[in-house]
Structure formats: structure tokens, C-alpha cells
Design a protein around this motif. Structure first.
Motif, PDB file in Angstrom:
ATOM      1  N   VAL A 360       0.834  -1.208   0.000  1.00 12.77           N
ATOM      2  CA  VAL A 360       0.000   0.000   0.000  1.00 12.77           C
ATOM      3  C   VAL A 360       0.867   1.255   0.000  1.00 12.77           C
ATOM      4  O   VAL A 360       0.565   2.237  -0.697  1.00 12.77           O
ATOM      5  CB  VAL A 360      -0.969  -0.014   1.200  1.00 12.77           C
ATOM      6  CG1 VAL A 360      -1.646   1.344   1.373  1.00 12.77           C
ATOM      7  CG2 VAL A 360      -2.014  -1.097   1.022  1.00 12.77           C
ATOM      8  N   LEU A 361       1.951   1.243   0.768  1.00 12.24           N
ATOM      9  CA  LEU A 361       2.849   2.396   0.787  1.00 12.24           C
ATOM     10  C   LEU A 361       3.385   2.697  -0.618  1.00 12.24           C
ATOM     11  O   LEU A 361       3.456   3.853  -1.044  1.00 12.24           O
ATOM     12  CB  LEU A 361       4.018   2.138   1.734  1.00 12.24           C
ATOM     13  CG  LEU A 361       3.739   2.285   3.240  1.00 12.24           C
ATOM     14  CD1 LEU A 361       4.914   1.777   4.050  1.00 12.24           C
ATOM     15  CD2 LEU A 361       3.427   3.729   3.591  1.00 12.24           C
ATOM     16  N   ILE A 362       3.746   1.649  -1.354  1.00 14.16           N
ATOM     17  CA  ILE A 362       4.283   1.842  -2.705  1.00 14.16           C
ATOM     18  C   ILE A 362       3.214   2.406  -3.637  1.00 14.16           C
ATOM     19  O   ILE A 362       3.437   3.402  -4.342  1.00 14.16           O
ATOM     20  CB  ILE A 362       4.833   0.508  -3.259  1.00 14.16           C
ATOM     21  CG1 ILE A 362       6.068   0.070  -2.468  1.00 14.16           C
ATOM     22  CG2 ILE A 362       5.195   0.647  -4.738  1.00 14.16           C
ATOM     23  CD1 ILE A 362       6.496  -1.361  -2.751  1.00 14.16           C
ATOM     24  N   LEU A 363       2.019   1.802  -3.628  1.00 16.28           N
ATOM     25  CA  LEU A 363       0.999   2.193  -4.608  1.00 16.28           C
ATOM     26  C   LEU A 363       0.261   3.475  -4.236  1.00 16.28           C
ATOM     27  O   LEU A 363      -0.263   4.158  -5.115  1.00 16.28           O
ATOM     28  CB  LEU A 363       0.004   1.050  -4.809  1.00 16.28           C
ATOM     29  CG  LEU A 363       0.535  -0.119  -5.629  1.00 16.28           C
ATOM     30  CD1 LEU A 363      -0.552  -1.163  -5.873  1.00 16.28           C
ATOM     31  CD2 LEU A 363       1.090   0.350  -6.974  1.00 16.28           C
ATOM     32  N   VAL A 364       0.208   3.805  -2.947  1.00 19.68           N
ATOM     33  CA  VAL A 364      -0.447   5.059  -2.587  1.00 19.68           C
ATOM     34  C   VAL A 364       0.442   6.247  -2.967  1.00 19.68           C
ATOM     35  O   VAL A 364      -0.045   7.374  -3.141  1.00 19.68           O
ATOM     36  CB  VAL A 364      -0.802   5.073  -1.084  1.00 19.68           C
ATOM     37  CG1 VAL A 364       0.370   5.509  -0.231  1.00 19.68           C
ATOM     38  CG2 VAL A 364      -2.017   5.954  -0.812  1.00 19.68           C
ATOM     39  N   ILE A 365       1.747   5.987  -3.123  1.00 21.30           N
ATOM     40  CA  ILE A 365       2.663   7.015  -3.625  1.00 21.30           C
ATOM     41  C   ILE A 365       2.710   6.991  -5.146  1.00 21.30           C
ATOM     42  O   ILE A 365       2.711   8.030  -5.817  1.00 21.30           O
ATOM     43  CB  ILE A 365       4.072   6.802  -3.032  1.00 21.30           C
ATOM     44  CG1 ILE A 365       4.043   7.032  -1.507  1.00 21.30           C
ATOM     45  CG2 ILE A 365       5.090   7.739  -3.683  1.00 21.30           C
ATOM     46  CD1 ILE A 365       5.325   6.629  -0.809  1.00 21.30           C
ATOM     47  N   LEU A 366       2.733   5.773  -5.730  1.00 23.89           N
ATOM     48  CA  LEU A 366       2.808   5.631  -7.188  1.00 23.89           C
ATOM     49  C   LEU A 366       1.506   6.037  -7.880  1.00 23.89           C
ATOM     50  O   LEU A 366       1.526   6.559  -8.998  1.00 23.89           O
ATOM     51  CB  LEU A 366       3.151   4.177  -7.539  1.00 23.89           C
ATOM     52  CG  LEU A 366       3.370   3.841  -9.012  1.00 23.89           C
ATOM     53  CD1 LEU A 366       4.578   4.605  -9.555  1.00 23.89           C
ATOM     54  CD2 LEU A 366       3.553   2.338  -9.196  1.00 23.89           C
ATOM     55  N   GLY A 367       0.356   5.823  -7.214  1.00 23.87           N
ATOM     56  CA  GLY A 367      -0.942   6.075  -7.831  1.00 23.87           C
ATOM     57  C   GLY A 367      -1.126   7.485  -8.369  1.00 23.87           C
ATOM     58  O   GLY A 367      -1.505   7.662  -9.531  1.00 23.87           O
ATOM     59  N   PRO A 368      -0.882   8.531  -7.570  1.00 22.72           N
ATOM     60  CA  PRO A 368      -1.006   9.891  -8.102  1.00 22.72           C
ATOM     61  C   PRO A 368      -0.057  10.170  -9.272  1.00 22.72           C
ATOM     62  O   PRO A 368      -0.389  10.954 -10.173  1.00 22.72           O
ATOM     63  CB  PRO A 368      -0.659  10.772  -6.894  1.00 22.72           C
ATOM     64  CG  PRO A 368      -1.007   9.931  -5.712  1.00 22.72           C
ATOM     65  CD  PRO A 368      -0.671   8.533  -6.107  1.00 22.72           C
ATOM     66  N   LEU A 369       1.103   9.517  -9.290  1.00 24.75           N
ATOM     67  CA  LEU A 369       2.050   9.715 -10.391  1.00 24.75           C
ATOM     68  C   LEU A 369       1.536   9.074 -11.677  1.00 24.75           C
ATOM     69  O   LEU A 369       1.625   9.662 -12.758  1.00 24.75           O
ATOM     70  CB  LEU A 369       3.418   9.127 -10.024  1.00 24.75           C
ATOM     71  CG  LEU A 369       4.120   9.767  -8.817  1.00 24.75           C
ATOM     72  CD1 LEU A 369       5.426   9.045  -8.524  1.00 24.75           C
ATOM     73  CD2 LEU A 369       4.377  11.253  -9.072  1.00 24.75           C
ATOM     74  N   THR A 370       0.985   7.863 -11.576  1.00 27.96           N
ATOM     75  CA  THR A 370       0.434   7.223 -12.773  1.00 27.96           C
ATOM     76  C   THR A 370      -0.798   7.973 -13.281  1.00 27.96           C
ATOM     77  O   THR A 370      -1.021   8.052 -14.492  1.00 27.96           O
ATOM     78  CB  THR A 370       0.063   5.763 -12.493  1.00 27.96           C
ATOM     79  OG1 THR A 370      -0.891   5.706 -11.426  1.00 27.96           O
ATOM     80  CG2 THR A 370       1.289   4.947 -12.117  1.00 27.96           C
ATOM     81  N   ALA A 371      -1.598   8.513 -12.354  1.00 21.40           N
ATOM     82  CA  ALA A 371      -2.765   9.294 -12.775  1.00 21.40           C
ATOM     83  C   ALA A 371      -2.353  10.516 -13.581  1.00 21.40           C
ATOM     84  O   ALA A 371      -3.017  10.907 -14.544  1.00 21.40           O
ATOM     85  CB  ALA A 371      -3.578   9.723 -11.548  1.00 21.40           C
ATOM     86  N   ARG A 372      -1.230  11.105 -13.217  1.00 20.06           N
ATOM     87  CA  ARG A 372      -0.779  12.325 -13.886  1.00 20.06           C
ATOM     88  C   ARG A 372      -0.010  12.041 -15.179  1.00 20.06           C
ATOM     89  O   ARG A 372      -0.161  12.759 -16.168  1.00 20.06           O
ATOM     90  CB  ARG A 372       0.106  13.127 -12.920  1.00 20.06           C
ATOM     91  CG  ARG A 372       0.529  14.490 -13.445  1.00 20.06           C
ATOM     92  CD  ARG A 372       1.483  15.168 -12.457  1.00 20.06           C
ATOM     93  NE  ARG A 372       0.863  15.418 -11.174  1.00 20.06           N
ATOM     94  CZ  ARG A 372       0.244  16.556 -10.860  1.00 20.06           C
ATOM     95  NH1 ARG A 372       0.163  17.545 -11.743  1.00 20.06           N
ATOM     96  NH2 ARG A 372      -0.288  16.723  -9.670  1.00 20.06           N
ATOM     97  N   TYR A 373       0.816  10.981 -15.191  1.00 19.12           N
ATOM     98  CA  TYR A 373       1.788  10.831 -16.278  1.00 19.12           C
ATOM     99  C   TYR A 373       1.540   9.652 -17.225  1.00 19.12           C
ATOM    100  O   TYR A 373       2.236   9.533 -18.237  1.00 19.12           O
ATOM    101  CB  TYR A 373       3.198  10.689 -15.689  1.00 19.12           C
ATOM    102  CG  TYR A 373       3.649  11.915 -14.936  1.00 19.12           C
ATOM    103  CD1 TYR A 373       3.863  13.127 -15.607  1.00 19.12           C
ATOM    104  CD2 TYR A 373       3.852  11.878 -13.562  1.00 19.12           C
ATOM    105  CE1 TYR A 373       4.263  14.260 -14.912  1.00 19.12           C
ATOM    106  CE2 TYR A 373       4.259  13.002 -12.864  1.00 19.12           C
ATOM    107  CZ  TYR A 373       4.463  14.188 -13.553  1.00 19.12           C
ATOM    108  OH  TYR A 373       4.860  15.307 -12.860  1.00 19.12           O
ATOM    109  N   THR A 374       0.576   8.764 -16.926  1.00 17.88           N
ATOM    110  CA  THR A 374       0.345   7.624 -17.819  1.00 17.88           C
ATOM    111  C   THR A 374      -0.067   8.067 -19.210  1.00 17.88           C
ATOM    112  O   THR A 374       0.457   7.582 -20.222  1.00 17.88           O
ATOM    113  CB  THR A 374      -0.728   6.685 -17.229  1.00 17.88           C
ATOM    114  OG1 THR A 374      -0.259   6.152 -15.999  1.00 17.88           O
ATOM    115  CG2 THR A 374      -1.016   5.531 -18.184  1.00 17.88           C
TER     116      THR A 374
END
Length: 403
Positions: A360-374
Motif C-alpha cells: 500500500v505504501l508503494i501504490l499510494v505514492i505511485l498512484g497519483p504519479l500514474t494518474a498524472r503521467y500515464t
């Protein structure tokens, strides 16, 4: 003396959570990873283990789960749920297949057994509605054409929770096939009855609960929710499912008023819940599962992107909107921790809690980045460069001998 220590410890926790929330808001981050880290710091093996207030924090954590599911139910009416289920159930099936199977496979490969496989499947399946809603608001995408597709996937996951949580509760409790089937039948029967009652008599229920006095409305809704959650837990269904069904049964002005009144309480006790989960995770147990958690996070980030792309394509969204849909669904958070917490409390698998925390720590940080840059990254990779010179076609002269 004991009560004084309890007040000091609990007051310090609440103050610390408030400061962490302000820090996260300043950098437009989700506070969930900071709350989990705070729990790790105050738990066994942490920097400053708690003593007197742990039992009090445990009760607050249970209320946090109940309020999370209640507020989720308040977001939807029974009619909305039925409509979404009919229109978008293929997307829900694809979502479950692509994202639950990697978690189940990972648990079996680690040798944790079938019960842990069912639990980890839920951890990797359910996206974080809270984190995703915040990210969409921060990026100004609430009015985008693909946003209803994102919400439909989240709604179907929420519906699946009403069936999935009783199954997990029965499994981690060690219930046999007959007891587990009975628990599931009770849960499905209760969910069906509540949906039917909400569709037919939702206005009457809301009128009964309604009050012009915010204090009375808060007391009635909160009391009813905790009462139903307790009855559900006594029936071995799930307190969270009971709270979710109460939220669905309320609609109109009552739901809006209750949502406004309960939002601060939900945020408070949800933060306490994340801290409590961290308290029961030894920081020293995370490094051994960090690589599996990272691998699982990368795989399920890709499968969530594929899920969103497929669902948006089915809805007729443009390619850019499809990538935005997939990137927005990557974040996991509160419900992954709720599911893992059931297994941790029952002592199912010692390493499951640390792995879920790291995941969860990894994806709760990665999630906003993928939402912005995918979407921009995918567009850049799939669009041919405009300044690439096209090869000139060379026409060889035809010789007279070949003419």
C-alpha cells in the motif's frame, strides 16, 4: 495515573496525525502512507512503543472502518447501484480477474496457503476510492468524459466488497464449509433485503431518520450505524458490510446532511485505523517482504492500467481518456488495509501484514504519479515523431537489357 498516561499518549497521537495531515496537504500527497509510518514508529519494534492507549486506539480503529464503509454507502443510492451493476458488470469482471489473480498467485508462490491467497487477492484487487477522488479533484478531471467510467469501476468494487468481506471473515475465523456458506447466505440475504427496502421505502426511512437539528441527526445516524454493525458482526457477517448497507438505505437530504456531519469523524477515526494497523506491524518484518511487495505493486499497477483502458474503450472513450482512466485506478489504500487487517487480527499469516503495508505504501505514492503521467507518456511512446525524416524512395533506372 493510568488514565493520565492514556490521555497523554492518545493526545500525542491525534496531534501528530494532524501535523502529518497538514504536511501531506502542503505537498498535495495522500496522508495514508504517513499515517502507516506513524503506526510503525509507535508499534512494537518502533521508536516509541505505546502502552496504555493501545486498547483505546483499537476501539477507535474499529469505528474508523465502520465510518469508512458508512460514508461509502452514503455516496450511492440503491437505484444507482442497480443501474451501475447492469451497465458495467463486464468491467467489474475484468477488474476482478486482472487484479485479484496476481495477489492470489503471489500468496500461493510464497507458500502461504489458500486462505492467505483469498485475502491477498482482495488486497491487490480493490482500488482506493478516497485517494482516487482526491487525485481527480487535484488534477481538475472531475468533469472529464472518462470520470464516470472510473467511478463505475469503483462502485462495482464497493458492491463486490459486500460479498467478499463475509467470505474473508468466515475463512480467517476458520469456519467450515457449512458455516462459511451460511455466513455468505446471510450477508447476501441482508444486502438484497436492504437494496429492496431502499428502492421501495428509501424515502420513508430517510424521513424517519431526518432531523433539522444537526446534533440529533448525527446521534441517530451514528447510533444506528454502530448498532447495525454490531449486529452484523454478531452474525459473523462483517461490521463493515452492515455499515455499508446503512449508508445505502439513507438517501436525499438525510444522506447529504449525514455526509457533511460525519466527514470529520471519518477522517479522524480512519487516521486512527491506519495508525493501529501500523502498530501491529513490526518494522523489522518489512525488509524481507519488500521485493515481493514491489514486484506485486508493479504487476498490479500494470493490470489496473489495462483494466481502466479496457473499461474506457468499451464506453467509447478516446485513447487519451483510456490511458487517463487506467492511470487513475492504480492507487490502493484504505480497503486494502481493511482486508489485510482481518487476516492480521486472526493470525492468518505473520508476513501478510508487513507485505500489505509495504504494498500500500508503494501504490499510494505511485498512484497519483500514474494518474498524472500515464496518458502523456503513452501518447509520447505511441505517436510517431513529427520531425523524423521519411525515407526517400529511390527509383533505379531501368536498363535497356531488361526492357
Amino acid at each position: 495515573m493510568h488514565s493520565a498516561v492514556l490521555l497523554i499518549e492518545f493526545g500525542s497521537i491525534i496531534l501528530g496525525l494532524g501535523l502529518l495531515g497538514r504536511f501531506a496537504a502542503r505537498f498535495r500527497l495522500s496522508p495514508i502512507p504517513l499515517y502507516l509510518l506513524a503506526g510503525l514508529a509507535f508499534g512494537e519494534g518502533g521508536l516509541l512503543p505505546l502502552g496504555a492507549s493501545e486498547e483505546f486506539v483499537s476501539i477507535g480503529a474499529e469505528i474508523g472502518v465502520i465510518l469508512l464503509l458508512l460514508m461509502l454507502g452514503l455516496e450511492y443510492t440503491a437505484g444507482d447501484l442497480v443501474t451501475n451493476l447492469k451497465a458495467h458488470y463486464p468491467s467489474g469482471l475484468v477488474d476482478g480477474a486482472l487484479n485479484a489473480l496476481p495477489g492470489a498467485a503471489a500468496a500461493l508462490l510464497l507458500g502461504w496457503g489458500p486462505v492467505a491467497a483469498v485475502v491477498l487477492a482482495g488486497v491487490t484487487w480493490i482500488s482506493s476510492s478516497g485517494v482516487i477522488a482526491k487525485v481527480l479533484g487535484d488534477l481538475g478531471r472531475v468533469g472529464n468524459r472518462e470520470t464516470p467510467v472510473i467511478l463505475s469501476v469503483l462502485v462495482l468494487e464497493d458492491l463486490a466488497m459486500a460479498v467478499y468481506l463475509p467470505i474473508v471473515t468466515a475463512l480467517v475465523a476458520g469456519a467450515g464449509l457449512l458455516a462459511g456458506s451460511l455466513t455468505l447466505a446471510i450477508a447476501l440475504g441482508a444486502a438484497g433485503l436492504v437494496l429492496f427496502t431502499a428502492v421501495r421505502y428509501g424515502r420513508l426511512i430517510s424521513r424517519f431518520v431526518s432531523s433539522d437539528d444537526p446534533e440529533k441527526l448525527l446521534l441517530v445516524v451514528l447510533g444506528l450505524t454502530i448498532l447495525v454493525a454490531g449486529v452484523a458482526q454478531q452474525l459473523q457477517v462483517s461490521a463493515a458490510v452492515g455499515a455499508f448497507l446503512v449508508g445505502i438505505a439513507l438517501s436525499g437530504e438525510v444522506a447529504e446532511g449525514a455526509h457533511t456531519l460525519l466527514s470529520p469523524l471519518r477522517d479522524l477515526f480512519a487516521a486512527v485505523f491506519f495508525v493501529f494497523f501500523g502498530l501491529h506491524t513490526d518494522p523489522a518484518s518489512i525488509p524481507p517482504v519488500l521485493l515481493p511487495a514491489l514486484a506485486l505493486a508493479l504487476v498490479t499497477a500494470a493490470t489496473k492500467i489495462a483494466t481502466g483502458y479496457w473499461a474506457a474503450r468499451r464506453a467509447g472513450i478516446s485513447p487519451k481518456g483510456r490511458w487517463r482512466t487506467g492511470g487513475a485506478l492504480v492507487a490502493r489504500g484504505e480497503f486494502s488495509i481493511v482486508i489485510a487487517g482481518l487476516a492480521v487480527s486472526a493470525g492468518t499469516e505473520p508476513s501478510l501484514g508487513p507485505l500489505a503495508t509495504a504494498y500500500v505504501l508503494i501504490l499510494v505514492i505511485l498512484g497519483p504519479l500514474t494518474a498524472r503521467y500515464t496518458e502523456p507518456l503513452a501518447t509520447r511512446l505511441t505517436t510517431p515523431r513529427a520531425n523524423t525524416p521519411t525515407p526517400r524512395r529511390v527509383t533505379e533506372p531501368v536498363s535497356r537489357d531488361s526492357a
